[in-house]
Design a protein around this motif. Structure first.
Motif, PDB file in Angstrom:
ATOM      1  N   ARG A 156       0.823  -1.217   0.000  1.00  0.00           N
ATOM      2  CA  ARG A 156       0.000   0.000   0.000  1.00  0.00           C
ATOM      3  C   ARG A 156       0.860   1.272   0.000  1.00  0.00           C
ATOM      4  NH1 ARG A 156      -5.136  -1.173   0.069  1.00  0.00           N
ATOM      5  NH2 ARG A 156      -5.936  -2.992   1.154  1.00  0.00           N
TER       6      ARG A 156
ATOM      7  N   LYS B 136       3.862   1.339  -7.253  1.00  0.00           N
ATOM      8  CA  LYS B 136       2.841   0.300  -7.478  1.00  0.00           C
ATOM      9  C   LYS B 136       3.414  -0.918  -8.221  1.00  0.00           C
ATOM     10  CE  LYS B 136      -0.250   2.949  -5.617  1.00  0.00           C
ATOM     11  NZ  LYS B 136      -0.155   2.948  -4.193  1.00  0.00           N
TER      12      LYS B 136
ATOM     13  N   LEU C 123      -2.443  -4.274  -5.984  1.00  0.00           N
ATOM     14  CA  LEU C 123      -3.116  -3.990  -4.722  1.00  0.00           C
ATOM     15  C   LEU C 123      -3.753  -5.238  -4.104  1.00  0.00           C
ATOM     16  CD1 LEU C 123      -3.601  -1.665  -2.818  1.00  0.00           C
ATOM     17  CD2 LEU C 123      -5.702  -1.150  -4.053  1.00  0.00           C
TER      18      LEU C 123
END
Length: 151
Positions: free
Chosen positions: A63, A68, A72
């Motif tokens: 997170r 990224k 997720l």
């Protein structure tokens, strides 16, 4: 000069692939795999010691990653694992987390020689480990060596 270009072209291609693989395992991804391996080892010992903390650390790292690098859903899977109150629930929650991390390594062509993918036909699930001997987190001591290394 042409001969030299022919020789260096494959090397340059290898270097680019190696750079991509190295980048795939930079922080925070490296720490995610370190926490994952700690969980795998504890589950293989029929233990939950540190599982909640390591799973929470995985979720926090994913997170908090501005780049990224990991999807997720890895954070969500780790959070589910962190909430596991018993060994059976933890092992079930470990399956999707393992599948996601195995996929990441395969897609990024990273971790060769460091991480070994193992598969248990009884659990119908894969996991990652660093040992060359199977250490099954899904059955622990009752069937510690059940499974095969895929790579």
């Amino acid at each position: 000069m042409v001969a030299l270009a022919a020789i260096t072209a494959p090397v340059a291609g290898f270097a680019a692939e190696q750079t991509m693989a190295d980048a795939a395992l930079m922080e925070p991804v490296k720490s995610v795999y370190d926490h994952y391996l700690a969980i795998q080892k504890e589950l293989a010992k029929d233990s939950l010691r540190g599982v909640q903390e390591n799973a929470s650390s995985i979720a926090k790292a994913v997170r908090g990653d501005d780049m990224k690098m990991l999807p997720l859903n890895v954070a969500k899977q780790a959070e589910t694992l962190a909430k596991a109150a018993d060994l059976k629930t933890a092992r079930e929650a470990f399956k999707p987390l393992s599948a996601s991390l195995v996929k990441y390594l395969a897609d990024s062509k990273a971790g060769k020689g460091v991480y070994h993918e193992a598969y248990c036909p009884m659990a119908r699930a894969s996991w990652l480990q660093t040992e060359k001997e199977v250490r099954n987190p899904y059955y622990g001591k009752s069937m510690l060596d059940c499974g095969t290394l895929k790579n």
